[in-house]
Design a protein around this motif. Structure first.
Motif, mmCIF file in Angstrom:
data_model
loop_
_atom_site.group_PDB
_atom_site.id
_atom_site.type_symbol
_atom_site.label_atom_id
_atom_site.label_comp_id
_atom_site.label_asym_id
_atom_site.label_seq_id
_atom_site.Cartn_x
_atom_site.Cartn_y
_atom_site.Cartn_z
ATOM 1 N N THR A 26 0.830 -1.201 0.000
ATOM 2 C CA THR A 26 0.000 0.000 0.000
ATOM 3 C C THR A 26 0.867 1.255 0.000
ATOM 4 O O THR A 26 1.839 1.349 0.742
ATOM 5 C CB THR A 26 -0.896 0.011 1.263
ATOM 6 N N GLY A 27 0.535 2.221 -0.840
ATOM 7 C CA GLY A 27 1.156 3.536 -0.748
ATOM 8 C C GLY A 27 0.629 4.231 0.493
ATOM 9 O O GLY A 27 -0.568 4.150 0.790
ATOM 10 N N THR A 28 1.503 4.890 1.247
ATOM 11 C CA THR A 28 1.098 5.470 2.522
ATOM 12 C C THR A 28 1.574 6.913 2.647
ATOM 13 O O THR A 28 2.738 7.211 2.365
ATOM 14 C CB THR A 28 1.669 4.657 3.701
ATOM 15 N N ILE A 29 0.671 7.799 3.051
ATOM 16 C CA ILE A 29 1.017 9.167 3.424
ATOM 17 C C ILE A 29 0.819 9.296 4.925
ATOM 18 O O ILE A 29 -0.296 9.114 5.431
ATOM 19 C CB ILE A 29 0.143 10.206 2.692
ATOM 20 N N LEU A 30 1.891 9.571 5.638
ATOM 21 C CA LEU A 30 1.828 9.724 7.091
ATOM 22 C C LEU A 30 2.095 11.179 7.437
ATOM 23 O O LEU A 30 3.151 11.717 7.106
ATOM 24 C CB LEU A 30 2.860 8.822 7.766
ATOM 25 N N ILE A 31 1.138 11.809 8.084
ATOM 26 C CA ILE A 31 1.256 13.213 8.489
ATOM 27 C C ILE A 31 1.681 13.246 9.950
ATOM 28 O O ILE A 31 1.052 12.622 10.811
ATOM 29 C CB ILE A 31 -0.087 13.938 8.305
ATOM 30 N N THR A 32 2.763 13.962 10.232
ATOM 31 C CA THR A 32 3.279 13.987 11.598
ATOM 32 C C THR A 32 4.169 15.205 11.803
ATOM 33 O O THR A 32 4.621 15.827 10.846
ATOM 34 C CB THR A 32 4.083 12.698 11.898
ATOM 35 N N HIS A 33 4.402 15.549 13.073
ATOM 36 C CA HIS A 33 5.407 16.549 13.411
ATOM 37 C C HIS A 33 6.540 15.902 14.209
ATOM 38 O O HIS A 33 7.458 16.589 14.649
ATOM 39 C CB HIS A 33 4.773 17.682 14.240
ATOM 40 N N ASP A 34 6.467 14.585 14.372
ATOM 41 C CA ASP A 34 7.409 13.839 15.187
ATOM 42 C C ASP A 34 8.527 13.294 14.300
ATOM 43 O O ASP A 34 8.323 12.348 13.526
ATOM 44 C CB ASP A 34 6.665 12.701 15.889
ATOM 45 N N LEU A 35 9.727 13.852 14.424
ATOM 46 C CA LEU A 35 10.832 13.427 13.566
ATOM 47 C C LEU A 35 11.323 12.019 13.913
ATOM 48 O O LEU A 35 11.906 11.343 13.065
ATOM 49 C CB LEU A 35 11.984 14.428 13.667
ATOM 50 N N GLY A 36 11.092 11.576 15.137
ATOM 51 C CA GLY A 36 11.422 10.207 15.480
ATOM 52 C C GLY A 36 10.569 9.221 14.692
ATOM 53 O O GLY A 36 11.049 8.198 14.206
ATOM 54 N N VAL A 37 9.284 9.532 14.545
ATOM 55 C CA VAL A 37 8.384 8.716 13.732
ATOM 56 C C VAL A 37 8.843 8.710 12.284
ATOM 57 O O VAL A 37 8.851 7.677 11.614
ATOM 58 C CB VAL A 37 6.936 9.229 13.851
ATOM 59 N N VAL A 38 9.233 9.877 11.779
ATOM 60 C CA VAL A 38 9.688 9.992 10.391
ATOM 61 C C VAL A 38 10.886 9.082 10.150
ATOM 62 O O VAL A 38 10.946 8.330 9.166
ATOM 63 C CB VAL A 38 10.047 11.448 10.055
ATOM 64 N N ALA A 39 11.868 9.149 11.043
ATOM 65 C CA ALA A 39 13.066 8.327 10.882
ATOM 66 C C ALA A 39 12.747 6.847 10.959
ATOM 67 O O ALA A 39 13.398 6.025 10.319
ATOM 68 C CB ALA A 39 14.092 8.693 11.954
ATOM 69 N N GLU A 40 11.737 6.508 11.714
ATOM 70 C CA GLU A 40 11.379 5.107 11.916
ATOM 71 C C GLU A 40 10.693 4.493 10.706
ATOM 72 O O GLU A 40 10.925 3.333 10.377
ATOM 73 C CB GLU A 40 10.456 4.999 13.137
ATOM 74 N N ILE A 41 9.858 5.270 10.009
ATOM 75 C CA ILE A 41 8.943 4.637 9.053
ATOM 76 C C ILE A 41 9.037 5.171 7.626
ATOM 77 O O ILE A 41 8.626 4.495 6.681
ATOM 78 C CB ILE A 41 7.486 4.785 9.576
ATOM 79 N N ALA A 42 9.592 6.362 7.415
ATOM 80 C CA ALA A 42 9.492 7.020 6.108
ATOM 81 C C ALA A 42 10.465 6.460 5.082
ATOM 82 O O ALA A 42 11.575 6.039 5.405
ATOM 83 C CB ALA A 42 9.723 8.524 6.252
ATOM 84 N N ASP A 43 10.052 6.480 3.826
ATOM 85 C CA ASP A 43 10.943 6.322 2.680
ATOM 86 C C ASP A 43 11.296 7.708 2.129
ATOM 87 O O ASP A 43 12.442 7.983 1.791
ATOM 88 C CB ASP A 43 10.288 5.502 1.572
ATOM 89 N N THR A 44 10.275 8.557 2.047
ATOM 90 C CA THR A 44 10.416 9.899 1.487
ATOM 91 C C THR A 44 9.816 10.900 2.461
ATOM 92 O O THR A 44 8.845 10.584 3.155
ATOM 93 C CB THR A 44 9.698 10.000 0.127
ATOM 94 N N VAL A 45 10.391 12.101 2.505
ATOM 95 C CA VAL A 45 9.923 13.145 3.411
ATOM 96 C C VAL A 45 9.574 14.395 2.606
ATOM 97 O O VAL A 45 10.315 14.791 1.700
ATOM 98 C CB VAL A 45 10.989 13.499 4.471
ATOM 99 N N ALA A 46 8.437 14.994 2.942
ATOM 100 C CA ALA A 46 8.052 16.286 2.380
ATOM 101 C C ALA A 46 7.861 17.249 3.548
ATOM 102 O O ALA A 46 7.098 16.961 4.470
ATOM 103 C CB ALA A 46 6.760 16.171 1.572
#
Length: 354
Positions: free
Chosen positions: A232-252
């Motif tokens: 599944t393609g996923t868009i995750l909206i967050t302000h938590d950079l720890g979450v971003v580092a944990e799960i993201a492939d790409t960051v906007a």
């Protein structure tokens, strides 16, 4: 620049084979693309969302980050067609999703797509679930609307999804109301509802807000596992950079309704190029080295009617000059990594300044 950033696993971010492949994705890989999206609310002159471009590949996790009020959730709501037409005015924007193209100024995705092929996990499950209906009935209603079949089949699918998301005693949960569940359990119900129809695109808006860290980790692991299983393609909206580092492939990275930087997660963390992105990174607590007061970004986000012309970050930026009164375009730093700043790449300009 940020090698000592060790909160969660930020220092362990590495470029994966998947990230390399995403740099070279072709048109067939792109599941969803949003182009030149501009939106204002009735009675306001300035655009709340101003010229945003986004794309998500099949199996990709895109994290949209930024301070509260930067336009992350509004963009997601617009993708889902959930903004009230009487107050939201879309002046430009084209949405391509799984072969369907929609001019957002005139139309939106079909109802069969929304909630089915494109699903959303909302920020606060207590206000998103209907308090007057049982959990099982709410999920089954979504299944019947998008998958059809009998009520018995919908109930079986509901029970299957409650098991998949790890909700204890799923048979008993079918008969319970939202207020009888904990915050983490309600969030699992929202995930079960969103995934019940096997969506091709999942939008998760701050899915771990107000949950304790243990439940946060479980919810993120659940989303990631289900996303990997189904591609599944996923868009995750967050302000938590720890979450971003944990799960993201790409960051906007968004600021003031504009896209200021985007790229693979490793490049964003290792070599941030927009002053706003650098400010976000520097505000993250460090677990190594000497104790120091956290760096903050001076000032606050202006209200939409007081946004400066040109670069909207310039009133808070240490590098701002007269030229910043003209809006900078997103410029490539490296393939797949772009930033909207007149000084990109920053290393060259900083070296010249020194």
């Amino acid at each position: 620049m940020l090698s000592d950033l060790t909160w969660t696993n930020l220092a362990l971010v590495q470029v994966s084979q998947k990230e390399i492949a995403l740099l070279h994705k072709d048109a067939n890989d792109v599941l969803m693309a949003l182009g030149d999206f501009r939106l204002r609310f009735r009675g306001q002159d300035a655009c709340v969302i101003d010229g945003v471009d986004l794309s998500v590949a099949r199996g990709e996790v895109l994290c949209i980050v930024g301070e509260s009020g930067c336009g992350k959730s509004v963009t997601a709501m617009a993708l889902m067609g959930l903004l009230p037409s009487g107050s939201a005015e879309i002046s430009s924007g084209t949405l391509r999703f799984d072969g369907e193209t929609v001019d957002l100024t005139r139309d939106r995705l079909s109802s069969e797509r929304r909630g089915g092929a494109m699903a959303m996990i909302f920020q606060e499950p207590m206000t998103s679930l209907n308090p007057a209906f049982r959990i099982g009935d709410q999920i089954a209603e979504s299944v019947l609307q998008h998958r059809g079949g009998s009520k018995e089949q919908a109930r079986d699918r509901t029970l299957e999804m409650l098991r998949r998301v790890g909700l204890p005693s799923p048979e008993a949960r079918l008969r319970q109301f939202p207020h009888q569940l904990s915050g983490g359990q309600r969030q699992r119900v929202m995930i079960a509802m969103a995934l019940a129809n096997d969506p091709k695109l999942l939008i998760a808006d701050e899915p771990t807000t107000a949950l304790d860290v243990t439940i946060q980790a479980q919810i993120l692991e659940l989303i990631r596992d289900l996303q990997r299983e189904r591609g599944t393609g996923t868009i995750l909206i967050t302000h938590d950079l720890g979450v971003v580092a944990e799960i993201a492939d790409t960051v906007a990275v968004m600021y003031g309704g504009q896209m200021v930087e985007r790229g693979p997660v490793a490049q964003i963390f290792d070599d941030p190029q927009h002053p706003y992105t650098i400010g976000l990174m520097e505000s993250v607590p460090r677990l190594s080295g000497e104790r120091a007061r956290l760096t903050t970004i001076e000032g606050s986000v202006p209200s939409i009617d007081k946004m400066p012309e040109g670069c909207r970050f310039r009133t808070r930026c240490a590098f701002a000059v007269a030229a910043c009164a003209e809006r900078p375009a997103l410029r490539d730093v490296t393939p797949g990594h772009a930033a909207a700043c007149h000084f990109v790449p920053l290393e060259q300009h900083l070296r010249v300044a020194v």
